[in-house]
Design a protein around this motif. Structure first.
Motif, PDB file in Angstrom:
ATOM      1  N   GLY A  36      -8.671 -13.370  -3.994  1.00  0.00           N
ATOM      2  CA  GLY A  36      -9.562 -12.328  -4.500  1.00  0.00           C
ATOM      3  C   GLY A  36     -10.594 -12.879  -5.470  1.00  0.00           C
ATOM      4  N   ILE A  37     -10.145 -13.761  -6.343  1.00  0.00           N
ATOM      5  CA  ILE A  37     -11.068 -14.388  -7.292  1.00  0.00           C
ATOM      6  C   ILE A  37     -12.068 -15.261  -6.544  1.00  0.00           C
ATOM      7  N   ALA A  38     -11.572 -16.041  -5.588  1.00  0.00           N
ATOM      8  CA  ALA A  38     -12.462 -16.897  -4.797  1.00  0.00           C
ATOM      9  C   ALA A  38     -13.479 -16.060  -4.028  1.00  0.00           C
ATOM     10  N   LEU A  39     -13.052 -14.921  -3.520  1.00  0.00           N
ATOM     11  CA  LEU A  39     -13.973 -14.028  -2.815  1.00  0.00           C
ATOM     12  C   LEU A  39     -15.056 -13.522  -3.768  1.00  0.00           C
ATOM     13  N   GLY A  40     -14.664 -13.186  -4.989  1.00  0.00           N
ATOM     14  CA  GLY A  40     -15.645 -12.743  -5.980  1.00  0.00           C
ATOM     15  C   GLY A  40     -16.654 -13.832  -6.310  1.00  0.00           C
ATOM     16  N   PHE A  41     -16.155 -15.047  -6.533  1.00  0.00           N
ATOM     17  CA  PHE A  41     -17.055 -16.167  -6.821  1.00  0.00           C
ATOM     18  C   PHE A  41     -17.976 -16.430  -5.630  1.00  0.00           C
ATOM     19  N   GLY A  42     -17.404 -16.457  -4.431  1.00  0.00           N
ATOM     20  CA  GLY A  42     -18.206 -16.725  -3.237  1.00  0.00           C
ATOM     21  C   GLY A  42     -19.266 -15.667  -3.001  1.00  0.00           C
ATOM     22  N   THR A  43     -18.894 -14.415  -3.221  1.00  0.00           N
ATOM     23  CA  THR A  43     -19.850 -13.323  -3.034  1.00  0.00           C
ATOM     24  C   THR A  43     -20.993 -13.425  -4.036  1.00  0.00           C
ATOM     25  N   LEU A  44     -20.652 -13.607  -5.308  1.00  0.00           N
ATOM     26  CA  LEU A  44     -21.709 -13.719  -6.319  1.00  0.00           C
ATOM     27  C   LEU A  44     -22.592 -14.941  -6.086  1.00  0.00           C
ATOM     28  N   GLU A  45     -21.966 -16.067  -5.774  1.00  0.00           N
ATOM     29  CA  GLU A  45     -22.737 -17.294  -5.556  1.00  0.00           C
ATOM     30  C   GLU A  45     -23.613 -17.170  -4.312  1.00  0.00           C
ATOM     31  N   GLY A  46     -23.126 -16.453  -3.305  1.00  0.00           N
ATOM     32  CA  GLY A  46     -23.903 -16.258  -2.088  1.00  0.00           C
ATOM     33  C   GLY A  46     -25.047 -15.275  -2.256  1.00  0.00           C
ATOM     34  N   LEU A  47     -24.855 -14.273  -3.102  1.00  0.00           N
ATOM     35  CA  LEU A  47     -25.902 -13.272  -3.305  1.00  0.00           C
ATOM     36  C   LEU A  47     -26.911 -13.663  -4.382  1.00  0.00           C
ATOM     37  N   ALA A  48     -26.506 -14.518  -5.305  1.00  0.00           N
ATOM     38  CA  ALA A  48     -27.402 -14.894  -6.406  1.00  0.00           C
ATOM     39  C   ALA A  48     -28.729 -15.478  -5.914  1.00  0.00           C
ATOM     40  N   PRO A  49     -28.726 -16.370  -4.911  1.00  0.00           N
ATOM     41  CA  PRO A  49     -30.025 -16.873  -4.440  1.00  0.00           C
ATOM     42  C   PRO A  49     -30.898 -15.774  -3.830  1.00  0.00           C
ATOM     43  N   ILE A 129     -32.544 -17.289   5.915  1.00  0.00           N
ATOM     44  CA  ILE A 129     -31.959 -16.983   4.614  1.00  0.00           C
ATOM     45  C   ILE A 129     -30.549 -16.410   4.759  1.00  0.00           C
ATOM     46  N   PRO A 130     -30.281 -15.512   5.716  1.00  0.00           N
ATOM     47  CA  PRO A 130     -28.903 -15.008   5.851  1.00  0.00           C
ATOM     48  C   PRO A 130     -27.875 -16.122   6.090  1.00  0.00           C
ATOM     49  N   LEU A 131     -28.202 -17.089   6.936  1.00  0.00           N
ATOM     50  CA  LEU A 131     -27.276 -18.198   7.177  1.00  0.00           C
ATOM     51  C   LEU A 131     -27.074 -19.010   5.901  1.00  0.00           C
ATOM     52  N   THR A 132     -28.145 -19.266   5.188  1.00  0.00           N
ATOM     53  CA  THR A 132     -28.055 -20.029   3.939  1.00  0.00           C
ATOM     54  C   THR A 132     -27.143 -19.321   2.949  1.00  0.00           C
ATOM     55  N   LEU A 133     -27.326 -18.026   2.779  1.00  0.00           N
ATOM     56  CA  LEU A 133     -26.497 -17.262   1.845  1.00  0.00           C
ATOM     57  C   LEU A 133     -25.035 -17.257   2.287  1.00  0.00           C
ATOM     58  N   PHE A 134     -24.811 -17.122   3.588  1.00  0.00           N
ATOM     59  CA  PHE A 134     -23.450 -17.115   4.122  1.00  0.00           C
ATOM     60  C   PHE A 134     -22.752 -18.448   3.853  1.00  0.00           C
ATOM     61  N   VAL A 135     -23.439 -19.547   4.126  1.00  0.00           N
ATOM     62  CA  VAL A 135     -22.843 -20.872   3.916  1.00  0.00           C
ATOM     63  C   VAL A 135     -22.553 -21.095   2.433  1.00  0.00           C
ATOM     64  N   ILE A 136     -23.478 -20.722   1.568  1.00  0.00           N
ATOM     65  CA  ILE A 136     -23.248 -20.857   0.125  1.00  0.00           C
ATOM     66  C   ILE A 136     -22.008 -20.063  -0.283  1.00  0.00           C
ATOM     67  N   GLY A 137     -21.898 -18.844   0.205  1.00  0.00           N
ATOM     68  CA  GLY A 137     -20.747 -18.005  -0.136  1.00  0.00           C
ATOM     69  C   GLY A 137     -19.432 -18.571   0.370  1.00  0.00           C
ATOM     70  N   ILE A 138     -19.419 -19.057   1.608  1.00  0.00           N
ATOM     71  CA  ILE A 138     -18.186 -19.606   2.195  1.00  0.00           C
ATOM     72  C   ILE A 138     -17.762 -20.884   1.475  1.00  0.00           C
ATOM     73  N   VAL A 139     -18.702 -21.779   1.239  1.00  0.00           N
ATOM     74  CA  VAL A 139     -18.370 -23.033   0.552  1.00  0.00           C
ATOM     75  C   VAL A 139     -17.847 -22.737  -0.850  1.00  0.00           C
ATOM     76  N   THR A 140     -18.482 -21.812  -1.543  1.00  0.00           N
ATOM     77  CA  THR A 140     -18.022 -21.458  -2.887  1.00  0.00           C
ATOM     78  C   THR A 140     -16.636 -20.834  -2.836  1.00  0.00           C
ATOM     79  N   PHE A 141     -16.394 -19.973  -1.863  1.00  0.00           N
ATOM     80  CA  PHE A 141     -15.069 -19.368  -1.704  1.00  0.00           C
ATOM     81  C   PHE A 141     -14.002 -20.448  -1.539  1.00  0.00           C
ATOM     82  N   VAL A 142     -14.238 -21.374  -0.619  1.00  0.00           N
ATOM     83  CA  VAL A 142     -13.251 -22.421  -0.327  1.00  0.00           C
ATOM     84  C   VAL A 142     -13.029 -23.315  -1.547  1.00  0.00           C
ATOM     85  N   LEU A 143     -14.108 -23.773  -2.171  1.00  0.00           N
ATOM     86  CA  LEU A 143     -13.956 -24.665  -3.324  1.00  0.00           C
ATOM     87  C   LEU A 143     -13.321 -23.948  -4.518  1.00  0.00           C
ATOM     88  N   THR A 144     -13.616 -22.675  -4.687  1.00  0.00           N
ATOM     89  CA  THR A 144     -12.995 -21.920  -5.773  1.00  0.00           C
ATOM     90  C   THR A 144     -11.502 -21.754  -5.525  1.00  0.00           C
TER      91      THR A 144
END
Length: 184
Positions: A36-49, A129-144
């Motif tokens: 859940g925390i990783a999902l939150g980080f990934g979502t915020l990191e993906g939407l921030a750009p 841009i949608p693909l870029t945001l998705f990849v940023i969110g997924i990578v952040t989710f996994v690393l978090t």
């Protein structure tokens, strides 16, 4: 796609370091809570750009002028709090087994502020841009998620010393963001 991957990993490093610190603080966190925390980080990191991209059209100078200060203040504040707790062991042994959502949100916002400014450069990577945001969110989710679990393992063995190191780590991340922007 290579540029998108590099961007995603670069933006995710702050979230990874912060999640290791959270894992140290809460070593017995459940996998579900970690996800859940990783999902939150990934979502915020993906939407921030995206936010940066949209706001940047109107407020580019303002966002770039202050993003580093906000990131530094938030991360340094969280880091100082962790350092203080490392010298007050009674705060580390509280019955709370997971971080509050407010603490998670503050950390996620602190690590995502830089990504907002990066949103101004999305046009350099093409129109996807949608693909870029998705990849940023997924990578952040996994690393978090990895960071939370690794931090939990470290925390079980090192306790307050890991909390101290995590606090200095967050301050270092904030200082790096600040120095990088001030010297650019």
């Amino acid at each position: 796609m290579f540029q998108i991957a590099i961007l995603a990993f670069s933006l995710s490093t702050d979230a990874f370091a912060a999640s290791v610190a959270k894992g140290v603080r809460f070593p017995n966190m459940s996998w579900l809570r970690s996800a859940g925390i990783a999902l939150g980080f990934g979502t915020l990191e993906g939407l921030a750009p995206l936010i940066g991209y949209l706001l940047g059209k109107q407020f580019a100078g303002t966002i770039e002028g202050y993003d580093h200060w906000f990131a530094f203040i938030i991360l340094a504040g969280l880091g100082l709090r962790m350092i203080w707790r490392s010298f007050h062991p009674e705060t580390l042994s509280s019955p709370q087994m997971t971080p509050t959502w407010a603490a998670v949100l503050a950390t996620a916002v602190g690590t995502s502020i830089d990504a907002t400014a990066v949103g101004l450069t999305l046009a350099l990577f093409g129109d996807n841009i949608p693909l870029t945001l998705f990849v940023i969110g997924i990578v952040t989710f996994v690393l978090t998620l990895i960071g939370l679990r690794v931090g939990g393992l470290i925390g079980e063995r090192t306790g307050r010393w890991a909390e101290l190191a995590g606090g200095f780590g967050l301050i270092a991340i904030g200082a790096n963001i600040l120095v990088t922007h001030l010297t650019a």
